[in-house]
Design a protein around this motif. Structure first.
Motif, PDB file in Angstrom:
ATOM      1  N   UNK A 103     -25.335   8.264   0.198  1.00 18.57           N
ATOM      2  CA  UNK A 103     -25.566   7.098   0.210  1.00 18.57           C
ATOM      3  C   UNK A 103     -26.330   6.600  -0.582  1.00 18.57           C
ATOM      4  N   UNK A 104     -25.880   5.812  -1.953  1.00 18.73           N
ATOM      5  CA  UNK A 104     -26.583   5.785  -3.006  1.00 18.73           C
ATOM      6  C   UNK A 104     -26.477   7.263  -3.674  1.00 18.73           C
ATOM      7  N   UNK A 105     -25.546   7.851  -3.641  1.00 16.75           N
ATOM      8  CA  UNK A 105     -25.002   9.237  -4.338  1.00 16.75           C
ATOM      9  C   UNK A 105     -25.995  10.196  -4.034  1.00 16.75           C
ATOM     10  N   UNK A 106     -26.462  10.222  -2.945  1.00 12.29           N
ATOM     11  CA  UNK A 106     -27.082  11.326  -2.382  1.00 12.29           C
ATOM     12  C   UNK A 106     -26.189  12.115  -1.366  1.00 12.29           C
ATOM     13  N   UNK A 107     -26.388  13.203  -1.585  1.00  9.72           N
ATOM     14  CA  UNK A 107     -25.701  13.451   0.073  1.00  9.72           C
ATOM     15  C   UNK A 107     -26.037  13.459   1.533  1.00  9.72           C
ATOM     16  N   UNK A 108     -25.591  13.067   2.755  1.00  5.89           N
ATOM     17  CA  UNK A 108     -25.466  12.740   3.964  1.00  5.89           C
ATOM     18  C   UNK A 108     -25.190  13.778   4.266  1.00  5.89           C
ATOM     19  N   UNK A 114     -19.434   3.220  13.300  1.00  4.18           N
ATOM     20  CA  UNK A 114     -20.918   2.449  12.479  1.00  4.18           C
ATOM     21  C   UNK A 114     -20.964   2.479  11.114  1.00  4.18           C
ATOM     22  N   UNK A 115     -20.235   3.513  10.481  1.00  2.00           N
ATOM     23  CA  UNK A 115     -20.588   4.241   8.823  1.00  2.00           C
ATOM     24  C   UNK A 115     -18.668   4.434   8.961  1.00  2.00           C
ATOM     25  N   UNK A 116     -18.023   4.000   7.224  1.00  2.00           N
ATOM     26  CA  UNK A 116     -17.042   5.361   6.874  1.00  2.00           C
ATOM     27  C   UNK A 116     -17.072   6.359   6.555  1.00  2.00           C
ATOM     28  N   UNK A 117     -16.543   7.542   6.630  1.00  3.70           N
ATOM     29  CA  UNK A 117     -16.581   8.425   6.090  1.00  3.70           C
ATOM     30  C   UNK A 117     -16.110   8.452   4.449  1.00  3.70           C
ATOM     31  N   UNK A 118     -16.684   8.986   3.452  1.00  7.24           N
ATOM     32  CA  UNK A 118     -15.991   8.883   2.027  1.00  7.24           C
ATOM     33  C   UNK A 118     -15.444   9.869   2.193  1.00  7.24           C
ATOM     34  N   UNK A 119     -15.549  11.653   2.806  1.00 11.01           N
ATOM     35  CA  UNK A 119     -13.747  12.564   2.493  1.00 11.01           C
ATOM     36  C   UNK A 119     -13.567  13.153   3.878  1.00 11.01           C
ATOM     37  N   UNK A 120     -12.554  13.359   4.409  1.00 10.91           N
ATOM     38  CA  UNK A 120     -12.936  14.068   6.045  1.00 10.91           C
ATOM     39  C   UNK A 120     -11.576  13.647   6.836  1.00 10.91           C
ATOM     40  N   UNK A 156     -37.849   9.827   2.525  1.00 13.09           N
ATOM     41  CA  UNK A 156     -38.155   8.387   2.793  1.00 13.09           C
ATOM     42  C   UNK A 156     -37.709   8.357   0.986  1.00 13.09           C
ATOM     43  N   UNK A 157     -35.968   7.829   0.881  1.00 15.88           N
ATOM     44  CA  UNK A 157     -35.472   7.932  -0.965  1.00 15.88           C
ATOM     45  C   UNK A 157     -36.897   7.364  -1.494  1.00 15.88           C
ATOM     46  N   UNK A 158     -37.155   5.839  -0.886  1.00 17.24           N
ATOM     47  CA  UNK A 158     -37.828   4.669  -1.747  1.00 17.24           C
ATOM     48  C   UNK A 158     -39.128   4.469  -1.001  1.00 17.24           C
ATOM     49  N   UNK A 159     -40.119   4.073  -1.177  1.00 15.83           N
ATOM     50  CA  UNK A 159     -41.194   3.510  -0.416  1.00 15.83           C
ATOM     51  C   UNK A 159     -40.891   1.963  -0.221  1.00 15.83           C
ATOM     52  N   UNK A 160     -39.946   1.649  -0.659  1.00 21.88           N
ATOM     53  CA  UNK A 160     -39.214  -0.162  -0.661  1.00 21.88           C
ATOM     54  C   UNK A 160     -37.745  -0.382   0.422  1.00 21.88           C
ATOM     55  N   UNK A 179     -27.142  11.938  13.204  1.00 22.53           N
ATOM     56  CA  UNK A 179     -27.047  10.560  13.794  1.00 22.53           C
ATOM     57  C   UNK A 179     -25.502   9.509  12.745  1.00 22.53           C
ATOM     58  N   UNK A 180     -26.261  10.002  11.139  1.00 20.78           N
ATOM     59  CA  UNK A 180     -24.309  10.174  10.261  1.00 20.78           C
ATOM     60  C   UNK A 180     -23.744  10.113  10.604  1.00 20.78           C
TER      61      UNK A 180
END
Length: 494
Positions: A13-18, A52-58, A385-389, A43-44
């Protein structure tokens, strides 16, 4: 025979591996536990499995065939169902029990609905599992445990092959939990594969065949339950030993903050209690004993019928949460997503909402001051959290709970009430919450801790009050209480 395989699943997500090349498999007729601390990636991974999500790989294989799961509808078509922890997000409150159970069939029905047949079908599936819920009852008036059972019934109706149970016992009583385990056993015998997510490790070792542990977006291990133990599981989840599950700091006990005499209202029939500075008072009982109702009564969320409440010697009977907060009494509620946070608002706004007057000038919020304070609280509480916003609803359950607590830290609260604060929270976040409560006690705050988890109350409370059928029926000192003695009074003994 392996029925479902997830191979090399990665997601960012936004370049951060989950997730980082995660493998997971599920066999027909087994219960496979998926464990990990909040933010581990559980959860991911499950959101990818449910569309709900699509995998980037796999890839995902079912019965040896590649399967494309690009939507929740596609997942359901393959027999994948999820019984969610946050039940209110999966149910329609203004529809009946029967309509919620048979929701998919109604959507596909053309023309008029045969209501008699609908109710008969719903009653049949409920009776099949031994559930006793009026099928015409509106879901909005159902209890948490009833809502959970409705979701299980819905999954059964849709002929699920694979069911994901996400913290399914969190809202259930002991009896309902035992019944759920029987239902899971029935599902196993019918050849269904069960993915079981829970932070209650005793349950894992009771009903699961295998355990997969995730940490930092990676699969750490997969073992047969019989080949591991709780200490090993906890160490794998945290990456370190968890030697002190219930950190307890002894602090001086000061003057009385809260006095409650003969409190009565709704389900609460009689409650007498007091809390002093630096004191953690546990209120325990089985599901339905009236703990939440007592917390709501003291917080002014429910109407008083009789009784008296005194805070620092001042008598009041709060008619609203606003009056309670002004008197110095605050509550972290059981249903955090529904009542404790604004899921669509940012982390920063959630942390400032209870004390906006401090960050406002002439009716306008001073954004810089608000953000600076939010950053301080995030650092203090260890909110990940990645960002408080970002919306607080995007955080893990444990981090959402820290935000629900954090919003009260800038108020002038004297008494903090916590209602099931560790429900659905992993062992690492639990430890953080216990330490936070201990630090509040060290600051001479009073703590009322409502829970049906006897071990954690025994671990952190200075005194323990036992509730049964809306009344406080017994008080124990820290040293004299045992799980057996608490259960005796919580079950109506004495």
């Amino acid at each position: 025979m392996t029925t479902l395989q997830m191979n090399g699943i990665s997601k960012s997500f936004s370049g951060v591996p989950a997730l980082r090349s995660v493998d997971f498999d599920l066999k027909a007729g087994e219960v496979h536990a998926l464990l990990g601390a909040n933010g581990a990636g559980k959860s991911t991974l499950m959101k990818i499995l449910t569309g709900a999500y699509e995998a980037d790989e796999g890839s995902i294989m079912i019965d040896g065939q590649p399967s494309s799961i690009q939507s929740p509808q596609a997942a359901k078509a393959l027999g994948i169902q999820c019984v969610y922890q946050e039940v209110d997000t999966a149910l329609i409150p203004y529809l009946s029990v029967a309509e919620n159970i048979l929701l998919d069939q109604q959507i596909q029905t053309k023309g008029l609905i045969n209501w008699r047949r609908l109710y008969e079908q719903a009653e049949a599936v409920l009776s099949q599992f031994g559930f006793s819920i009026p099928v015409k009852k509106l879901v909005e008036s159902c209890t948490l445990s009833e809502k959970q059972l409705i979701l299980i019934a819905r999954a059964a109706v849709q002929k699920a092959r694979f069911i994901i149970f996400d913290e399914p016992t969190a809202p259930l009583s002991n009896h309902e939990t035992e019944r759920l385990f029987q239902i899971i056993e029935q599902c196993k015998q019918a050849g269904m594969g069960i993915i079981y997510i829970s932070h209650r490790l005793a349950e894992i070792f009771e009903i699961c065949d295998r355990i997969t542990i995730m940490r930092d977006g990676q699969r750490i291990s997969t073992k047969a339950t019989a080949e591991t133990n709780m200490d090993e599981v906890i160490a794998s989840m945290l990456g370190k030993s968890f030697s002190e599950e219930f950190p307890k700091t002894v602090v001086p006990i000061g003057e009385t903050i809260l006095e409650v005499r003969n409190a009565k209202g709704g389900k609460v029939r009689k409650a007498d209690l007091h809390v002093r500075e630096g004191e953690i008072v546990g209120v325990v009982g089985l599901v339905g004993a009236g703990k939440t109702e007592l917390a709501r009564l003291l917080f002014g969320a429910d109407e008083w019928e009789d009784g008296e409440l005194r805070v620092d010697g001042r008598t009041l009977r709060p008619r609203s949460p606003k009056e309670a907060v002004e008197a110095g009494v605050v509550l972290v509620p059981e249903e955090r997503r529904k009542e404790g946070i604004f899921v669509e608002e940012s982390v920063a706004r959630n942390l400032s909402v209870a004390s906006l007057a401090k960050w406002s000038k002439r009716g306008f919020v001073q954004k810089r001051a608000e953000l600076e304070q939010a950053e301080n609280i995030v650092r203090t509480l260890g909110v990940k959290t990645a960002d408080i916003r970002q919306p607080v609803g995007h955080l893990s359950g444990g981090n959402q709970q820290k935000v629900a607590i954090g919003k009260w830290l800038q108020t002038d609260a004297r008494l903090f009430m916590f209602d099931e604060p560790t429900k659905g929270v992993d062992v690492g976040a639990k430890s953080d919450i216990y330490r936070l409560i201990g630090s509040l006690a060290a600051e001479k705050k009073g703590i009322l801790y409502f829970s049906c988890e006897f071990p954690e109350v025994l671990g952190i409370a200075d005194r323990i009050l036992v509730m049964f059928e809306g009344q406080i029926v017994k008080e124990f000192g820290r040293e004299e209480a045992t799980q057996e003695s608490i259960m005796y009074y919580a079950s109506g003994g004495g």
